[in-house]
Design an enzyme around this catalytic site. Structure first.
Site, PDB file in Angstrom:
ATOM      1  CE  LYS A 182      -3.877   2.022   2.635  1.00  0.00           C
ATOM      2  NZ  LYS A 182      -4.810   1.840   3.763  1.00  0.00           N
ATOM      3  CB  SER A 198      -8.096   3.731   2.721  1.00  0.00           C
ATOM      4  OG  SER A 198      -7.315   3.093   3.716  1.00  0.00           O
ATOM      5  CB  SER A 203      -8.568   0.779   5.488  1.00  0.00           C
ATOM      6  OG  SER A 203      -9.315   1.936   5.312  1.00  0.00           O
TER       7      SER A 203
HETATM    8  N1  GLN Z   1     -13.302   4.182   6.146  1.00  0.00           N
HETATM    9  C1  GLN Z   1     -12.752   4.663   7.362  1.00  0.00           C
HETATM   10  C2  GLN Z   1     -12.362   6.097   7.227  1.00  0.00           C
HETATM   11  O1  GLN Z   1     -12.665   6.672   6.250  1.00  0.00           O
HETATM   12  C3  GLN Z   1     -11.583   3.812   7.766  1.00  0.00           C
HETATM   13  C4  GLN Z   1     -10.363   4.085   6.990  1.00  0.00           C
HETATM   14  C5  GLN Z   1      -9.194   3.232   7.387  1.00  0.00           C
HETATM   15  O2  GLN Z   1      -9.344   2.184   8.018  1.00  0.00           O
HETATM   16  N2  GLN Z   1      -8.007   3.696   7.044  1.00  0.00           N
HETATM   17  O3  GLN Z   1     -11.771   6.675   8.071  1.00  0.00           O
END
Ligand code: GLN
Length: 472
Positions: free
Chosen positions: A77, A152, A176
């Protein structure tokens, strides 16, 4: 043989038995990636270096003892710093950032012999559930290109689902890793907070962020998790404890399981499909003769509002370093220092990130700190105690991963609807607990996921129950 469809385990043994070489593996992946550029998975690639490393690995005669992943291609990532390779975190702010050092996760996988093919697209600074907040545009779901791969870590999930690598790294602050795994039909694990070093992992919300693995099956997840886990003196929140043998443990008979069920809670959502898939999973546990027990998680529904105070608060502090001077994009044609700050941050950050910085700054400002931030921390403690109580009686808790299958790109425009994506994943982050999503069920030809949450440092038991659950 289609090298790109092999699992990590098959690649390890194939290389060892000289059925193919690392160069063949890498070149094959490069050609598959080249044929699928429309998925928009990579922010940058490192193909030249990958081939050079593969050559070296082939000629080193597979010193498998010291380098168990010798010659195995993988994808990171783009939140993990990679020395000399662009690390953007999905943001214009870091579009020209070439880190002078690598994250511990990156170093450890390199030491194990793996070869990074490139850096996967992601929501900007890991804020999002669809990959649509990325400066580089959304990633497409390889199973259906109209759909989001989740976020994400959407690029990391799409990379494995599209056969660009057998496993990838991701990070999970509120879901994410698990939500994209579920949307792309993969296994995704978020380990215990502190199990995997955050050193060199670009910070979003430091008390919640945790690195983990996405792969095609549980065994591969266990193998890869092994090499990124363990104490790191460079991360003050890293836990100093022995790392178990995850891949042995995932197939072992030594674990007793009592799975906690939250049937009333799931039914209270009034979502027929959600309840149906959950009861199907309960039936599966019964068929496998795995003990279950109904549990209460009375404060689970408060997870979302709590998260959306704590995560923005921490992000507003973490992202203050991007000022155009010390770090990040610098605007041109500025009048004075203040103008430099305004323009650099105004032009460098996308809308979702700006919104979170504003919310977080507000929640932390004097006068509102007690009303929002402190209250959220208190409720976070309540949610953690719910888990502590539940784990007196059970060894893991089964929840859905998401409330539904992958949605169409562009279809969710209401931010609250998007935030609701994480209602079942955020609680584990608030409690610092390990959690895994595995494919289970489907809707409209798209996969669904089921999630197991474990007690602190119980990844082995989590992998074991998941493996039992998946066996035919
Ligand atoms: N979807 C969540 C957010 O927007 C979690 C994102 C994540 O786990 N990095 O914060």
């Amino acid at each position: 043989m289609d090298l790109e469809t092999l699992t990590l385990q098959e690649q390890i043994s194939g290389l060892r038995d000289k059925k193919f070489s690392s160069v063949e593996l890498v070149e094959n992946y490069i050609s598959v990636i080249g044929n699928n550029e429309d998925l928009n998975v990579f922010v940058s690639n490192d193909f030249e270096r990958a081939i050079a490393k593969a050559k070296k690995s082939d000629s080193s005669n597979n010193i498998q003892q010291d380098m168990p992943l010798n010659g195995i291609p993988m994808v990171h990532k783009d939140i993990f710093c990679t020395e000399g390779v662009k690390t953007s975190c999905g943001s214009k702010m870091l579009d020209n950032f070439y880190p002078p050092y690598s994250a511990t996760v990156v170093e450890r996988l390199e030491q194990a012999g793996s070869i990074c093919l490139g850096k996967a697209n992601m929501d900007e600074f890991a804020m999002g559930s669809s990959n649509e907040t990325s400066f580089y545009g959304a990633v497409k779901n390889p199973l259906n290109k109209q759909k989001s791969p989740g976020g994400s870590s959407g690029g990391s999930a799409a990379a494995v689902a599209a056969n660009f690598s057998s496993f990838s790294t991701g990070t999970d602050t509120g879901g994410s890793i698990r939500q994209p795994a579920s949307f792309c039909g993969l296994v995704g694990i978020k380990p215990t907070y502190g199990r995997v070093s955050r050193y060199g992992m670009i910070a979003f919300a430091s008390s919640l962020d945790q690195g983990g693995i996405l792969a095609k099956n549980i065994k591969d997840t266990a193998i890869a998790l092994q090499y990124i886990s363990g104490y790191d003196p460079k991360d003050a929140t890293s836990i100093k404890t022995k790392v178990p043998n995850f891949s042995e443990d995932c197939e072992s008979d030594k674990f007793e399981h009592v799975v906690g069920l939250a049937t009333n809670l799931i039914n209270s959502f009034g979502d027929e499909n959600l309840s149906k898939n959950y009861s199907k999973a309960i039936k599966r546990l019964a068929k496998l003769k795995i003990k279950t027990k109904e549990i209460e998680l009375p404060n689970l529904e408060l997870s979302l509002p709590v998260y959306y105070v704590i995560a923005p608060a921490e992000c507003s502090a973490n992202l203050s370093r991007y000022d155009g001077i010390r770090f990040g994009y610098r605007a041109e044609n500025v009048d004075n220092l203040e103008d430099l700050y305004f323009k650099s941050r105004g032009e460098g950050f996308g809308n979702e990130t700006k919104k979170r910085i504003l919310i977080g700054t507000y929640c932390l400002s004097s006068g509102f700190y007690d009303a929002y931030y402190k209250k959220a921390q208190k409720i976070r403690n309540l949610i953690s105690s719910d888990f502590v109580n539940a784990f007196k009686d059970v060894t893991s808790i089964m929840l859905p991963t998401t409330s539904g299958e992958a949605f169409d790109l562009g279809s969710i425009t209401d931010p609250i609807e998007m935030y609701k994506q994480d209602i079942f994943t955020i609680p584990a982050n608030l409690g610092g607990l390990p959690a895994i999503s595995i494919p289970f069920g489907e809707k409209d030809n798209m996969p669904l996921g089921i999630q197991f949450i474990g007690n602190i440092l119980e990844e082995s038991s989590l992998l074991n129950i998941s493996n039992k659950f998946q066996l035919d």
